[in-house]
Design a protein around this motif. Sequence first.
Motif, PDB file in Angstrom:
ATOM      1  N   GLN A  52     -50.125  65.013 123.552  1.00 49.02           N
ATOM      2  CA  GLN A  52     -51.191  65.139 124.541  1.00 49.02           C
ATOM      3  C   GLN A  52     -50.582  65.388 125.919  1.00 49.02           C
ATOM      4  O   GLN A  52     -49.475  64.933 126.220  1.00 49.02           O
ATOM      5  CB  GLN A  52     -52.037  63.871 124.567  1.00 49.02           C
ATOM      6  N   VAL A  53     -51.319  66.097 126.758  1.00 46.15           N
ATOM      7  CA  VAL A  53     -50.849  66.525 128.068  1.00 46.15           C
ATOM      8  C   VAL A  53     -51.364  65.577 129.156  1.00 46.15           C
ATOM      9  O   VAL A  53     -52.551  65.237 129.181  1.00 46.15           O
ATOM     10  CB  VAL A  53     -51.332  67.962 128.360  1.00 46.15           C
ATOM     11  N   LEU A  54     -50.460  65.178 130.064  1.00 45.60           N
ATOM     12  CA  LEU A  54     -50.835  64.340 131.201  1.00 45.60           C
ATOM     13  C   LEU A  54     -51.519  65.185 132.266  1.00 45.60           C
ATOM     14  O   LEU A  54     -50.986  66.212 132.690  1.00 45.60           O
ATOM     15  CB  LEU A  54     -49.588  63.676 131.809  1.00 45.60           C
ATOM     16  N   LEU A  55     -52.696  64.755 132.691  1.00 41.35           N
ATOM     17  CA  LEU A  55     -53.416  65.376 133.802  1.00 41.35           C
ATOM     18  C   LEU A  55     -53.732  64.309 134.832  1.00 41.35           C
ATOM     19  O   LEU A  55     -53.960  63.145 134.483  1.00 41.35           O
ATOM     20  CB  LEU A  55     -54.705  66.032 133.318  1.00 41.35           C
ATOM     21  N   LEU A  56     -53.749  64.711 136.085  1.00 43.07           N
ATOM     22  CA  LEU A  56     -54.036  63.795 137.184  1.00 43.07           C
ATOM     23  C   LEU A  56     -55.297  64.235 137.919  1.00 43.07           C
ATOM     24  O   LEU A  56     -55.552  65.431 138.065  1.00 43.07           O
ATOM     25  CB  LEU A  56     -52.852  63.770 138.162  1.00 43.07           C
ATOM     26  N   LYS A  57     -56.068  63.245 138.376  1.00 45.09           N
ATOM     27  CA  LYS A  57     -57.285  63.537 139.142  1.00 45.09           C
ATOM     28  C   LYS A  57     -56.939  63.456 140.627  1.00 45.09           C
ATOM     29  O   LYS A  57     -56.645  62.384 141.152  1.00 45.09           O
ATOM     30  CB  LYS A  57     -58.396  62.553 138.794  1.00 45.09           C
ATOM     31  N   THR A  59     -57.546  63.547 144.568  1.00 44.97           N
ATOM     32  CA  THR A  59     -58.617  63.099 145.467  1.00 44.97           C
ATOM     33  C   THR A  59     -59.052  64.171 146.454  1.00 44.97           C
ATOM     34  O   THR A  59     -60.170  64.131 146.964  1.00 44.97           O
ATOM     35  CB  THR A  59     -58.178  61.860 146.263  1.00 44.97           C
ATOM     36  N   TYR A  60     -58.206  65.135 146.735  1.00 45.58           N
ATOM     37  CA  TYR A  60     -58.490  66.137 147.763  1.00 45.58           C
ATOM     38  C   TYR A  60     -59.072  67.435 147.198  1.00 45.58           C
ATOM     39  O   TYR A  60     -59.285  68.386 147.935  1.00 45.58           O
ATOM     40  CB  TYR A  60     -57.220  66.455 148.565  1.00 45.58           C
ATOM     41  N   ARG A  61     -59.352  67.469 145.898  1.00 45.28           N
ATOM     42  CA  ARG A  61     -59.975  68.648 145.275  1.00 45.28           C
ATOM     43  C   ARG A  61     -61.389  68.268 144.840  1.00 45.28           C
ATOM     44  O   ARG A  61     -61.553  67.408 143.991  1.00 45.28           O
ATOM     45  CB  ARG A  61     -59.176  69.097 144.051  1.00 45.28           C
ATOM     46  N   ARG A  62     -62.391  68.928 145.383  1.00 44.54           N
ATOM     47  CA  ARG A  62     -63.778  68.570 145.063  1.00 44.54           C
ATOM     48  C   ARG A  62     -64.265  69.212 143.763  1.00 44.54           C
ATOM     49  O   ARG A  62     -64.769  68.540 142.884  1.00 44.54           O
ATOM     50  CB  ARG A  62     -64.698  68.973 146.207  1.00 44.54           C
ATOM     51  N   ASP A  63     -64.161  70.525 143.650  1.00 44.58           N
ATOM     52  CA  ASP A  63     -64.738  71.238 142.508  1.00 44.58           C
ATOM     53  C   ASP A  63     -63.864  71.181 141.259  1.00 44.58           C
ATOM     54  O   ASP A  63     -64.385  71.216 140.149  1.00 44.58           O
ATOM     55  CB  ASP A  63     -64.999  72.706 142.871  1.00 44.58           C
ATOM     56  N   GLU A  64     -62.570  71.140 141.445  1.00 46.86           N
ATOM     57  CA  GLU A  64     -61.636  71.116 140.315  1.00 46.86           C
ATOM     58  C   GLU A  64     -60.605  70.008 140.542  1.00 46.86           C
ATOM     59  O   GLU A  64     -59.452  70.278 140.888  1.00 46.86           O
ATOM     60  CB  GLU A  64     -60.948  72.475 140.161  1.00 46.86           C
ATOM     61  N   ILE A 130     -53.985  60.655 144.228  1.00 50.48           N
ATOM     62  CA  ILE A 130     -54.364  60.622 142.810  1.00 50.48           C
ATOM     63  C   ILE A 130     -55.213  59.376 142.543  1.00 50.48           C
ATOM     64  O   ILE A 130     -54.774  58.259 142.792  1.00 50.48           O
ATOM     65  CB  ILE A 130     -53.114  60.604 141.900  1.00 50.48           C
ATOM     66  N   SER A 131     -56.417  59.590 141.981  1.00 49.43           N
ATOM     67  CA  SER A 131     -57.310  58.465 141.717  1.00 49.43           C
ATOM     68  C   SER A 131     -57.325  58.036 140.253  1.00 49.43           C
ATOM     69  O   SER A 131     -57.722  56.910 139.945  1.00 49.43           O
ATOM     70  CB  SER A 131     -58.739  58.800 142.157  1.00 49.43           C
ATOM     71  N   ASP A 132     -56.899  58.935 139.343  1.00 49.42           N
ATOM     72  CA  ASP A 132     -56.972  58.606 137.923  1.00 49.42           C
ATOM     73  C   ASP A 132     -56.028  59.523 137.153  1.00 49.42           C
ATOM     74  O   ASP A 132     -55.523  60.506 137.693  1.00 49.42           O
ATOM     75  CB  ASP A 132     -58.410  58.791 137.416  1.00 49.42           C
ATOM     76  N   TYR A 133     -55.819  59.196 135.902  1.00 48.05           N
ATOM     77  CA  TYR A 133     -55.007  60.038 135.027  1.00 48.05           C
ATOM     78  C   TYR A 133     -55.611  60.013 133.633  1.00 48.05           C
ATOM     79  O   TYR A 133     -56.421  59.158 133.308  1.00 48.05           O
ATOM     80  CB  TYR A 133     -53.555  59.548 134.980  1.00 48.05           C
TER      81      TYR A 133
END
Length: 160
Positions: A52-57, A59-64, A130-133
Amino acid sequence: MLSRLVNLIPRDWLVYMYKYMPSKKFKNWVVYRTQHKFMIAVLGVLTNEKGQVLLLKHTYRRDEPWGMPGGWMELEQPEAGLVREIYEETRFRARITGLAKAIYDKKPARVDLVFRGRIVGGTFTPSVEISDYMYCDPGHWPQGLPAHQKKLILDILARN
């Protein structure tokens, strides 16, 4: 402006002038002022033991908001820059296993160095960036992951 003027001088003259300039400090100043500038980004396709691939959320990107781990290099080795960025943003410790791809883009002028790797430790701690992963199966992306990153991740994974 200076780089445009220097580009008008024949290459062999430039080499001659550089070769015989008396001051190394002045040579370096001239070279720095006349060369094109660009940024270098380091990105990671990091997978867990399940693939599985790690992705980060972000905070400074609204739409994506979802994206690959990474950031801008400082005066450091690229692999060290990616490890540092991941740690600063998440408190995860990463192990980089190799360079997968280098991409040049003009807007802004930059080179993206994309590495493969794994998370080898640490406990996620949200940061100002980063707020989540999440780990996700390739092709089962969260809403808000840019299309170009989906394609890039699949391309990198297909190489192994």
